[in-house]
Design an enzyme around this catalytic site. Structure first.
Site, PDB file in Angstrom:
ATOM      1  N   HIS A 100      24.993  73.957  -2.184  1.00  0.00           N
ATOM      2  CA  HIS A 100      25.540  73.822  -1.417  1.00  0.00           C
ATOM      3  C   HIS A 100      26.406  72.303  -1.802  1.00  0.00           C
ATOM      4  CE1 HIS A 100      23.002  75.727   1.652  1.00  0.00           C
ATOM      5  NE2 HIS A 100      21.985  75.758   0.481  1.00  0.00           N
ATOM      6  N   HIS A 160      22.924  79.377  -4.910  1.00  0.00           N
ATOM      7  CA  HIS A 160      24.111  79.512  -3.556  1.00  0.00           C
ATOM      8  C   HIS A 160      24.341  77.533  -4.165  1.00  0.00           C
ATOM      9  CE1 HIS A 160      21.559  80.386  -1.175  1.00  0.00           C
ATOM     10  NE2 HIS A 160      22.161  79.163  -0.980  1.00  0.00           N
TER      11      HIS A 160
HETATM   12  P1  AMP Z   1      19.824  78.816   1.752  1.00  0.00           P
HETATM   13  O1  AMP Z   1      19.292  80.262   1.442  1.00  0.00           O
HETATM   14  O2  AMP Z   1      18.775  77.943   2.652  1.00  0.00           O
HETATM   15  O3  AMP Z   1      20.320  77.510   0.314  1.00  0.00           O
HETATM   16  O4  AMP Z   1      20.822  78.551   3.201  1.00  0.00           O
HETATM   17  C1  AMP Z   1      21.913  79.640   3.014  1.00  0.00           C
HETATM   18  C2  AMP Z   1      22.544  79.427   3.639  1.00  0.00           C
HETATM   19  O5  AMP Z   1      24.401  80.685   4.120  1.00  0.00           O
HETATM   20  C3  AMP Z   1      23.058  78.499   5.215  1.00  0.00           C
HETATM   21  O6  AMP Z   1      23.271  76.608   5.273  1.00  0.00           O
HETATM   22  C4  AMP Z   1      23.717  79.532   5.920  1.00  0.00           C
HETATM   23  O7  AMP Z   1      24.658  78.716   6.968  1.00  0.00           O
HETATM   24  C5  AMP Z   1      25.024  80.274   5.005  1.00  0.00           C
HETATM   25  N1  AMP Z   1      25.422  81.329   5.061  1.00  0.00           N
HETATM   26  C6  AMP Z   1      24.875  82.149   5.411  1.00  0.00           C
HETATM   27  N2  AMP Z   1      25.426  83.117   6.152  1.00  0.00           N
HETATM   28  C7  AMP Z   1      26.531  82.910   6.471  1.00  0.00           C
HETATM   29  C8  AMP Z   1      28.130  83.742   6.461  1.00  0.00           C
HETATM   30  N3  AMP Z   1      28.352  84.522   6.580  1.00  0.00           N
HETATM   31  N4  AMP Z   1      29.081  82.549   5.567  1.00  0.00           N
HETATM   32  C9  AMP Z   1      29.350  81.289   5.353  1.00  0.00           C
HETATM   33  N5  AMP Z   1      27.549  80.933   5.477  1.00  0.00           N
HETATM   34  C10 AMP Z   1      26.068  81.478   5.457  1.00  0.00           C
END
Ligand code: AMP
Ligand code: ZN
Length: 137
Positions: free
Chosen positions: A101, A99
């Site tokens: 950001h 993903h």
């Molecule tokens: P990262 O894997 O560290 O790049 O970040 C994962 C991101 O996913 C974090 O910023 C979380 O806040 C976000 N996240 C996790 N679960 C959800 C969800 N159900 N809906 C939206 N965002 C999510």
């Protein structure tokens, strides 16, 4: 992928605040935003991280991100944005579905850039060489 939270979001099995969808890409608000309007752009095909993404998914995610980032700026009044991708645990990746950001940035948001290190004499040359050796075209 069965137990993947982002695959479940894409399938609508877990609710999300969707902002964009096309054939290859799904984008929704991050539930814990760095700044309000923080969006996650994900390929519909499950892949673990950037290194694992198919080239066509990379293209689709970045083309969508360009559209979405401009909409985030206009919609939130942000003066800029960061694109970021955490790849693997050491880099802080928590959700193992790749993903991107999109983080809206405001002139006065107080966030700091990451700290900078220095190379010792001749070290940059060595680091450059070990990287070049691993690049395959
Ligand atoms: P990262 O894997 O560290 O790049 O970040 C994962 C991101 O996913 C974090 O910023 C979380 O806040 C976000 N996240 C996790 N679960 C959800 C969800 N159900 N809906 C939206 N965002 C999510
Ligand atoms: Zn997944």
């Amino acid at each position: 992928m069965q137990d993947c939270i982002f695959c479940k979001i894409i399938k609508g099995e877990i609710p999300s605040s969707k902002v964009y969808e096309d054939k290859h890409v799904f984008a929704f608000l991050d539930i814990a935003p760095v700044n309000k309007g923080h969006v996650l752009v994900v390929p519909k095909n499950h892949s673990l991280d950037f290194s694992d993404m198919a080239d066509e998914d990379i293209k689709a995610v970045f083309v969508a991100a360009k559209k979405i980032a401009n909409a985030v700026m206009k919609g939130t009044g942000a003066q800029g944005y960061n694109l970021g991708m955490n790849n693997k645990k050491a880099a802080g990746q928590l959700v193992m579905h790749s993903h991107l950001h999109i983080i809206p940035r405001f002139d006065d948001d107080g966030l700091k850039h990451w700290p900078a290190k220095k190379y010792t004499e001749g070290e940059a040359e060595k680091v450059k060489d070990v990287i070049i050796k691993q690049i395959s075209i």
